[in-house]
Design a protein around this motif. Structure first.
Motif, PDB file in Angstrom:
ATOM      1  N   ASP A 150       0.858  -1.187   0.000  1.00 62.56           N
ATOM      2  CA  ASP A 150       0.000   0.000   0.000  1.00 62.56           C
ATOM      3  C   ASP A 150       0.892   1.235   0.000  1.00 62.56           C
ATOM      4  N   ALA A 151       0.313   2.378  -0.356  1.00 65.39           N
ATOM      5  CA  ALA A 151       1.059   3.626  -0.411  1.00 65.39           C
ATOM      6  C   ALA A 151       0.070   4.780  -0.435  1.00 65.39           C
ATOM      7  N   ASP A 152       0.580   5.980  -0.175  1.00 64.15           N
ATOM      8  CA  ASP A 152      -0.239   7.198  -0.239  1.00 64.15           C
ATOM      9  C   ASP A 152      -0.329   7.658  -1.690  1.00 64.15           C
ATOM     10  N   VAL A 153      -1.255   7.070  -2.420  1.00 62.33           N
ATOM     11  CA  VAL A 153      -1.449   7.425  -3.826  1.00 62.33           C
ATOM     12  C   VAL A 153      -2.143   8.785  -3.911  1.00 62.33           C
ATOM     13  N   VAL A 154      -1.551   9.706  -4.654  1.00 65.93           N
ATOM     14  CA  VAL A 154      -2.098  11.061  -4.790  1.00 65.93           C
ATOM     15  C   VAL A 154      -2.795  11.173  -6.140  1.00 65.93           C
ATOM     16  N   GLN A 155      -4.093  11.493  -6.094  1.00 66.66           N
ATOM     17  CA  GLN A 155      -4.852  11.702  -7.310  1.00 66.66           C
ATOM     18  C   GLN A 155      -4.668  13.149  -7.778  1.00 66.66           C
ATOM     19  N   ILE A 156      -4.333  13.321  -9.046  1.00 65.27           N
ATOM     20  CA  ILE A 156      -4.121  14.649  -9.614  1.00 65.27           C
ATOM     21  C   ILE A 156      -5.388  15.069 -10.362  1.00 65.27           C
ATOM     22  N   ALA A 157      -5.942  16.217  -9.958  1.00 67.44           N
ATOM     23  CA  ALA A 157      -7.153  16.754 -10.587  1.00 67.44           C
ATOM     24  C   ALA A 157      -6.983  18.258 -10.741  1.00 67.44           C
ATOM     25  N   PRO A 158      -7.501  18.842 -11.814  1.00 64.76           N
ATOM     26  CA  PRO A 158      -7.358  20.292 -12.018  1.00 64.76           C
ATOM     27  C   PRO A 158      -8.279  21.068 -11.087  1.00 64.76           C
ATOM     28  N   GLN A 159      -7.884  22.294 -10.778  1.00 64.20           N
ATOM     29  CA  GLN A 159      -8.698  23.174  -9.943  1.00 64.20           C
ATOM     30  C   GLN A 159      -9.460  24.205 -10.765  1.00 64.20           C
ATOM     31  N   VAL A 160      -9.214  24.227 -12.084  1.00 63.76           N
ATOM     32  CA  VAL A 160      -9.962  25.087 -12.991  1.00 63.76           C
ATOM     33  C   VAL A 160     -10.270  24.285 -14.250  1.00 63.76           C
ATOM     34  N   PRO A 161     -11.403  24.559 -14.904  1.00 61.96           N
ATOM     35  CA  PRO A 161     -11.730  23.853 -16.141  1.00 61.96           C
ATOM     36  C   PRO A 161     -11.018  24.466 -17.336  1.00 61.96           C
ATOM     37  N   GLY A 162     -10.938  23.686 -18.419  1.00 60.06           N
ATOM     38  CA  GLY A 162     -10.340  24.192 -19.647  1.00 60.06           C
ATOM     39  C   GLY A 162      -9.770  23.074 -20.494  1.00 60.06           C
ATOM     40  N   HIS A 163      -9.246  23.461 -21.660  1.00 60.13           N
ATOM     41  CA  HIS A 163      -8.617  22.500 -22.563  1.00 60.13           C
ATOM     42  C   HIS A 163      -7.163  22.278 -22.146  1.00 60.13           C
ATOM     43  N   VAL A 164      -6.734  21.034 -22.226  1.00 63.00           N
ATOM     44  CA  VAL A 164      -5.333  20.704 -21.921  1.00 63.00           C
ATOM     45  C   VAL A 164      -4.482  21.134 -23.114  1.00 63.00           C
ATOM     46  N   ALA A 165      -3.680  22.183 -22.895  1.00 61.74           N
ATOM     47  CA  ALA A 165      -2.853  22.699 -23.980  1.00 61.74           C
ATOM     48  C   ALA A 165      -1.582  21.871 -24.155  1.00 61.74           C
ATOM     49  N   THR A 166      -0.993  21.431 -23.026  1.00 62.63           N
ATOM     50  CA  THR A 166       0.275  20.707 -23.087  1.00 62.63           C
ATOM     51  C   THR A 166       0.264  19.586 -22.067  1.00 62.63           C
ATOM     52  N   LEU A 167       0.630  18.379 -22.485  1.00 63.69           N
ATOM     53  CA  LEU A 167       0.793  17.240 -21.593  1.00 63.69           C
ATOM     54  C   LEU A 167       2.267  16.865 -21.584  1.00 63.69           C
TER      55      LEU A 167
END
Length: 365
Positions: free
Chosen positions: A63-80
């Motif tokens: 097990d581990a402290d898995v951190v979920q990444i989520a945006p805090q503002v909406p919009g189009h993903v310009a760069t990944l």
């Protein structure tokens, strides 16, 4: 007459009984008994030294402290900027949302702040102007007071002179002049009160304008924060896992985009409650991972959960009704690795392990 003598038969020959052969199976029986005895002794010694001091379970996982990444503002993903299973450092940029809308919002908030600051300066200038009006009204009152005092002195002087020496016209003129100057004093006083009231209103306008400035400053800070949220960075060191986002996707606030798995996992072992009698934090543990059968990991007991796993499940058992059947409960035990993580032996959440805790090294305190 001739007598015939019959020969008596010879007695039968008695043969000696042959010697009984020895039981050849007796040595083999002794050997078998000896082997069985040694096996029992060996099993007892093995249990005493290699099984009795340990408690183990195969109901254990990484097990581990898995951190979920989520945006805090909406919009189009310009760069990944990351790929699957890539290692990232804390603060490293993961993706960027199109910032143009948020740049425009920040510019608008800054313009509103500038306008509010201008209104505040105007309100302060108005207070200065109204204060000057108060000073002018006070000066007018002083002048009117002086004229009123002079007119009263003239009237008193005319009143002290015998009537034949002062004409009726002069006396009436002095009286009217005195009354007029008294009225001018009252008017000056009213003008002062009005000017002071205007100063009070102007000062209230300053407070309103100052509050408007603070509100617009907060709007600017909010716009700056929202603009900063368009850059999504890694909050911890870890590995990109379960990525569901692609460049060009439109994402919403709180939408799960990917997960970061840290490189310092631990073990959650579900021991039977009967195995916890001699178990306590700090005891050494040997962990065997199913994925690496030829490698043993060194660890130690960190803590024991205060309660069984079933008690904190989504639907905990209700034993107050119906027939009760006693079932041995399992209690989660947290085990931490002693050795630093080996990049050649990656461990991720959900991997099956088998920990073996040495519980009889020292008496329980």
């Amino acid at each position: 007459m001739e007598t015939k003598t019959e020969a008596l038969p010879a007695p039968p020959t008695v043969r000696a009984a042959p010697p009984q052969p020895r039981n050849r199976r007796r040595p083999w029986r002794l050997v078998a008994l000896l082997v069985i005895l040694l096996a029992i002794i060996g099993a007892a010694l093995y249990y005493w030294f290699f099984m009795r001091p340990y408690e183990s379970t195969d109901d254990a996982f990484i097990d581990a402290d898995v951190v979920q990444i989520a945006p805090q503002v909406p919009g189009h993903v310009a760069t990944l900027l990351v790929r699957d299973n890539q290692g990232v450092k804390q603060g490293e940029l993961l993706l960027e949302i199109d910032p143009r809308d948020y740049d425009a919002g920040l510019a608008q908030a800054q313009a509103s702040l500038l306008a509010a600051q201008t209104r505040l300066e105007q309100a302060r200038a108005q207070v200065n102007a109204d204060q000057a009006k108060v000073e002018q009204a006070q000066a007018n009152r002083t002048a009117a007071q002086t004229e009123a005092e002079r007119a009263q002195a003239d009237l008193k002087r005319y009143q002290s002179i015998p009537k034949p020496a002062v004409s009726r016209t002069q006396f009436d003129l002095a009286t009217a002049q005195a009354r007029s100057n008294d009225a001018a004093v009252e008017a000056a006083r009213s003008a002062i009160a009005a000017a002071q009231a205007q100063v009070t209103l102007s000062q209230a306008a300053i407070q309103t304008a100052a509050a408007d400035v603070e509100r617009n400053k907060a709007a600017v800070r909010e716009a700056e924060i929202e603009l900063s949220y368009t850059k999504v960075a890694a909050p911890i060191d870890g590995f990109v896992t379960h990525r569901t986002v692609q460049a060009g996707d439109y994402v919403q606030t709180g939408q799960a985009l990917l997960a970061l798995v840290p490189s310092n996992p631990w073990v959650i072992a579900n021991f039977k409650e009967t195995q916890l009698t001699q178990m306590h934090p700090g005891q050494p543990v040997t962990v065997h991972v199913d994925a690496y059968p030829n490698h043993a990991f060194h660890a130690h007991v960190d803590s024991i959960q205060r309660g069984s796993g079933a008690r904190f499940s989504l639907l905990p058992p209700e034993n107050a009704t119906g027939n009760y059947v006693k079932v041995v409960q399992r209690v989660p035990v947290k085990i931490l690795f002693d050795d630093p993580p080996d990049p050649n032996l990656p461990l991720g959440p959900g991997i099956s392990v088998e920990p073996k805790v040495r519980v009889l090294d020292e008496p329980r305190k």
